[in-house]
Design a protein around this motif. Structure first.
Motif, PDB file in Angstrom:
ATOM      1  N   PRO A   1      -4.749   6.101  13.547  1.00  0.00           N
ATOM      2  CA  PRO A   1      -3.667   6.925  14.006  1.00  0.00           C
ATOM      3  C   PRO A   1      -3.735   8.351  13.876  1.00  0.00           C
ATOM      4  N   TRP A   2      -4.903   8.700  12.986  1.00  0.00           N
ATOM      5  CA  TRP A   2      -4.808  10.486  13.356  1.00  0.00           C
ATOM      6  C   TRP A   2      -5.569  10.675  14.487  1.00  0.00           C
ATOM      7  N   ALA A   3      -6.015   9.539  15.116  1.00  0.00           N
ATOM      8  CA  ALA A   3      -7.260  10.594  16.280  1.00  0.00           C
ATOM      9  C   ALA A   3      -7.059  11.661  16.931  1.00  0.00           C
ATOM     10  N   ASN A   4      -5.564  11.813  17.493  1.00  0.00           N
ATOM     11  CA  ASN A   4      -5.224  12.899  18.156  1.00  0.00           C
ATOM     12  C   ASN A   4      -5.271  14.029  17.302  1.00  0.00           C
ATOM     13  N   ARG A   5      -5.122  13.822  16.042  1.00  0.00           N
ATOM     14  CA  ARG A   5      -4.977  14.995  15.742  1.00  0.00           C
ATOM     15  C   ARG A   5      -6.617  15.431  15.217  1.00  0.00           C
ATOM     16  N   LEU A   6      -7.597  14.493  15.085  1.00  0.00           N
ATOM     17  CA  LEU A   6      -9.322  14.892  15.176  1.00  0.00           C
ATOM     18  C   LEU A   6      -9.643  15.657  16.841  1.00  0.00           C
ATOM     19  N   LEU A   7      -9.065  14.851  17.336  1.00  0.00           N
ATOM     20  CA  LEU A   7      -9.291  15.265  18.317  1.00  0.00           C
ATOM     21  C   LEU A   7      -9.451  15.996  19.294  1.00  0.00           C
ATOM     22  N   ALA A   8      -8.118  17.091  18.890  1.00  0.00           N
ATOM     23  CA  ALA A   8      -8.028  17.988  19.323  1.00  0.00           C
ATOM     24  C   ALA A   8      -9.092  18.960  18.659  1.00  0.00           C
ATOM     25  N   HIS A   9      -9.716  19.157  17.666  1.00  0.00           N
ATOM     26  CA  HIS A   9     -10.446  20.118  17.349  1.00  0.00           C
ATOM     27  C   HIS A   9     -11.533  19.927  18.731  1.00  0.00           C
ATOM     28  N   THR A  10     -11.636  19.675  19.579  1.00  0.00           N
ATOM     29  CA  THR A  10     -12.921  18.805  20.826  1.00  0.00           C
ATOM     30  C   THR A  10     -11.784  19.257  22.012  1.00  0.00           C
ATOM     31  N   GLY A  11     -10.740  19.584  21.538  1.00  0.00           N
ATOM     32  CA  GLY A  11     -10.279  19.749  23.837  1.00  0.00           C
ATOM     33  C   GLY A  11     -10.408  18.400  24.531  1.00  0.00           C
TER      34      GLY A  11
ATOM     35  N   LYS B   1      -0.162   5.934  21.127  1.00  0.00           N
ATOM     36  CA  LYS B   1       0.622   6.572  20.839  1.00  0.00           C
ATOM     37  C   LYS B   1       1.049   5.482  19.176  1.00  0.00           C
ATOM     38  N   VAL B   2       1.265   5.948  17.831  1.00  0.00           N
ATOM     39  CA  VAL B   2       1.305   4.669  16.942  1.00  0.00           C
ATOM     40  C   VAL B   2       2.846   4.556  16.734  1.00  0.00           C
ATOM     41  N   VAL B   3       2.832   3.406  16.054  1.00  0.00           N
ATOM     42  CA  VAL B   3       3.986   2.952  15.291  1.00  0.00           C
ATOM     43  C   VAL B   3       3.972   2.532  14.363  1.00  0.00           C
ATOM     44  N   LYS B   4       4.777   2.694  13.673  1.00  0.00           N
ATOM     45  CA  LYS B   4       4.902   1.819  12.553  1.00  0.00           C
ATOM     46  C   LYS B   4       5.666  -0.009  12.610  1.00  0.00           C
ATOM     47  N   ILE B   5       4.321  -0.660  11.892  1.00  0.00           N
ATOM     48  CA  ILE B   5       5.075  -2.154  11.581  1.00  0.00           C
ATOM     49  C   ILE B   5       5.385  -2.331  10.717  1.00  0.00           C
ATOM     50  N   ASN B   6       6.642  -3.202  10.519  1.00  0.00           N
ATOM     51  CA  ASN B   6       7.134  -3.581   9.227  1.00  0.00           C
ATOM     52  C   ASN B   6       6.633  -4.832   8.710  1.00  0.00           C
ATOM     53  N   VAL B   7       6.192  -5.356   7.614  1.00  0.00           N
ATOM     54  CA  VAL B   7       4.671  -5.982   7.539  1.00  0.00           C
ATOM     55  C   VAL B   7       6.392  -7.082   6.811  1.00  0.00           C
ATOM     56  N   CYS B   8       6.619  -8.364   7.143  1.00  0.00           N
ATOM     57  CA  CYS B   8       7.198  -8.981   6.660  1.00  0.00           C
ATOM     58  C   CYS B   8       7.066 -10.191   5.890  1.00  0.00           C
ATOM     59  N   TYR B   9       7.187 -10.622   4.694  1.00  0.00           N
ATOM     60  CA  TYR B   9       6.765 -12.011   4.216  1.00  0.00           C
ATOM     61  C   TYR B   9       8.533 -12.811   3.432  1.00  0.00           C
ATOM     62  N   TRP B  10       8.573 -13.677   4.201  1.00  0.00           N
ATOM     63  CA  TRP B  10       9.483 -14.741   4.322  1.00  0.00           C
ATOM     64  C   TRP B  10       9.665 -15.981   2.241  1.00  0.00           C
ATOM     65  N   LYS B  11      10.282 -15.758   2.443  1.00  0.00           N
ATOM     66  CA  LYS B  11      10.309 -17.034   1.199  1.00  0.00           C
ATOM     67  C   LYS B  11      10.549 -18.362   1.870  1.00  0.00           C
ATOM     68  N   GLU B  12       9.464 -19.395   2.107  1.00  0.00           N
ATOM     69  CA  GLU B  12      10.008 -21.237   1.528  1.00  0.00           C
ATOM     70  C   GLU B  12      10.798 -21.284   0.502  1.00  0.00           C
ATOM     71  N   LYS B  13      11.600 -22.179   1.903  1.00  0.00           N
ATOM     72  CA  LYS B  13      12.311 -23.152   0.469  1.00  0.00           C
ATOM     73  C   LYS B  13      12.414 -24.354   0.259  1.00  0.00           C
ATOM     74  N   VAL B  14      10.995 -24.308   0.363  1.00  0.00           N
ATOM     75  CA  VAL B  14      10.689 -25.534  -0.568  1.00  0.00           C
ATOM     76  C   VAL B  14       8.942 -24.893  -0.811  1.00  0.00           C
ATOM     77  N   PRO B  15       8.578 -24.610  -1.914  1.00  0.00           N
ATOM     78  CA  PRO B  15       7.494 -23.682  -2.487  1.00  0.00           C
ATOM     79  C   PRO B  15       6.177 -24.833  -1.633  1.00  0.00           C
ATOM     80  N   GLY B  16       5.120 -24.041  -1.373  1.00  0.00           N
ATOM     81  CA  GLY B  16       4.163 -25.230  -0.501  1.00  0.00           C
ATOM     82  C   GLY B  16       3.827 -25.121   0.960  1.00  0.00           C
ATOM     83  N   SER B  17       4.972 -25.046   1.655  1.00  0.00           N
ATOM     84  CA  SER B  17       5.574 -25.574   3.146  1.00  0.00           C
ATOM     85  C   SER B  17       4.770 -25.458   3.868  1.00  0.00           C
ATOM     86  N   TYR B  18       4.755 -23.909   3.817  1.00  0.00           N
ATOM     87  CA  TYR B  18       3.279 -23.061   5.166  1.00  0.00           C
ATOM     88  C   TYR B  18       2.155 -22.312   3.979  1.00  0.00           C
TER      89      TYR B  18
END
Ligand SMILES: Cc1cc2nc3c(=O)[nH]c(=O)nc-3n(C[C@H](O)[C@H](O)[C@H](O)COP(=O)(O)OP(=O)(O)OC[C@H]3O[C@@H](n4cnc5c(N)ncnc54)[C@H](O)[C@@H]3O)c2cc1C
Length: 388
Positions: free
Chosen positions: A203-213, A219-236
């Motif tokens: 995500p910092w590529a353009n910061r570094l490339l600025a030194h080289t013109g 575009k840098v985006v934040k991803i919400n990495v979501c974990y969801w609880k199994e109703k019956v443990p082990g099903s997934y």
């Protein structure tokens, strides 16, 4: 400040791409320095977390072709380091039967003779319990797909690099780059010189490339990495052979939704949306957009009825997107000894070993083993010109 040290190549950024590039260079007996701004391992870029999907299922032939060698290289690394990095689970692809994206996945797999199964509605419920296939959706399974153990992979490749006498300097932020026949790189702790430089700064590529013109349309985006609880443990669970999945598009959204079987947190399955809110990589947590989570909640409630439709854990990661979602693998337009690997657009991990090889070839001035035209910088310039 340390005195100037000279290398054959300096690689900036010890994420998956920089680590594999450094490893490939060291394998070719090049004196290589890998610079990383944070203490390793860290969770502030794009390569952290325990798992990533590996698959041949793509909507473009060239990615499916590249995955052939990438799978081999992952297996080679497993053997070399005596560590397990991949677990086969299969990948379930679901999407509107008549949509272009679903059909492209299907035809790419068929054309390239990738072992796959197309599921009918009846076979679907037999083979994939706990998932509801939406009306009008088709479903297929890329049998060769699975899970990569991401954190372990990163640690392994960095360890192999060091065994080959490669040097890693962590907690050294690159603050300046002076291009030339010998490139000079200044960090928070020293000055280094090398015949060539590879920039794999995520995500910092353009910061570094600025030194080289140079600035790329990233575009840098934040991803919400979501974990969801199994109703019956082990099903997934991964041990129940529950597959990874991609929902190409559907009622909830036009973007991919994807998931991995429960593994890293017992009883929790990872399901994420393939887009997020734009962010500054140094201010990632200031981005608090949760519209993706709303979309995921509706999807989980409708299609994954065995999960509680409220995320139990939300972590963060970043994508660095190009306008066409294809990577940047190229030499700098003005300095042929500066090589750029950037814009992996949320799907680069599985290619890590091969990208390392390709960036290594570019930095040694060799003809790359693949046609890199889809990944060249000039594709953006051509678009800019035609738009004028
Ligand atoms: C939630 C999520 C899920 C994903 N799922 C998948 C998947 O299932 N399959 C798949 O193939 N891919 C997946 N990806 C994409 C994949 O993880 C990324 O494409 C890949 O990790 C990008 O690696 P990178 O090395 O380019 O970037 P990074 O990992 O961000 O590495 C860049 C490094 O450069 C360092 N750096 C930056 N600036 C400087 C500086 N000035 N000085 C020194 N060091 C610096 C950073 O600190 C960082 O360590 C996913 C990504 C995310 C976020």
């Amino acid at each position: 400040m340390s005195t100037e040290a000279e290398y054959d190549c300096i690689v900036i950024g010890a994420g998956v791409q920089g680590s594999f590039t450094a490893y490939q260079l060291a394998k070719r007996n090049k004196r290589t320095l890998l610079l990383e701004q944070f203490v390793l391992p860290h969770t502030r870029g794009s390569s952290h977390g325990q798992t990533r999907i590996i698959r041949r299922a793509y909507d473009q032939d060239y990615y499916t072709h590249m995955m052939e060698e990438s799978y081999e290289m992952w297996a080679q690394l497993e053997k070399e380091a005596n560590v397990k990095l991949y677990r086969q689970t299969g990948l379930l692809v679901m999407g509107p039967e008549n949509s272009e994206s679903y059909q492209m996945f299907k035809t790419t797999l068929q054309r390239n003779k990738v072992p796959m199964v197309v599921l009918t509605r009846d076979t679907f419920s037999q083979h994939i319990p706990h998932v509801t296939l939406a009306d009008g959706d088709g479903a297929l399974v890329d049998i060769t797909a699975g899970v990569l153990y991401a954190d372990r992979a990163l640690k392994t490749v960095q360890g192999q690099f060091q065994k080959l006498c490669g040097v890693i300097r962590e907690k050294e932020k690159v603050t300046d780059i002076k291009p030339g026949p010998v490139v000079t790189v200044s960090t928070s702790a020293g000055v280094y010189r090398a015949k060539s430089l590879v920039i794999t700064a995520g995500p910092w590529a353009n910061r570094l490339l600025a030194h080289t013109g140079l600035q790329l349309p990233l575009k840098v985006v934040k991803i919400n990495v979501c974990y969801w609880k199994e109703k019956v443990p082990g099903s997934y669970h991964i041990k129940q052979r529950f597959p990874c999945f991609i929902q190409t598009e559907g009622e909830e959204s036009k973007q991919h939704i994807y998931g991995l079987p429960s593994n890293e947190y017992p009883g929790l399955m990872k399901v994420c949306y393939h887009i997020g809110g734009e962010t500054d990589p140094d201010q990632r947590d200031a981005q608090t957009d949760r519209s993706d989570i709303d979309i995921l909640q509706r999807y989980v409630a409708r299609c994954l009825p065995g999960l509680v439709p409220e995320p139990a854990v939300v972590e963060s990661c970043m994508y660095t997107l190009t306008p066409d979602s294809h990577f940047v693998l190229d030499c700098h337009p003005d300095f042929s000894n500066i090589v750029i690997g950037a814009g992996f657009s949320g799907h680069g991990f599985k290619f890590g070993p091969l990208i390392g090889k390709l960036l290594c070839e570019l930095s040694l001035g060799e003809v790359p083993s693949y046609d890199l035209s889809p990944f060249r910088i000039k594709r953006f310039q051509a678009k800019t010109k035609s738009a004028l």
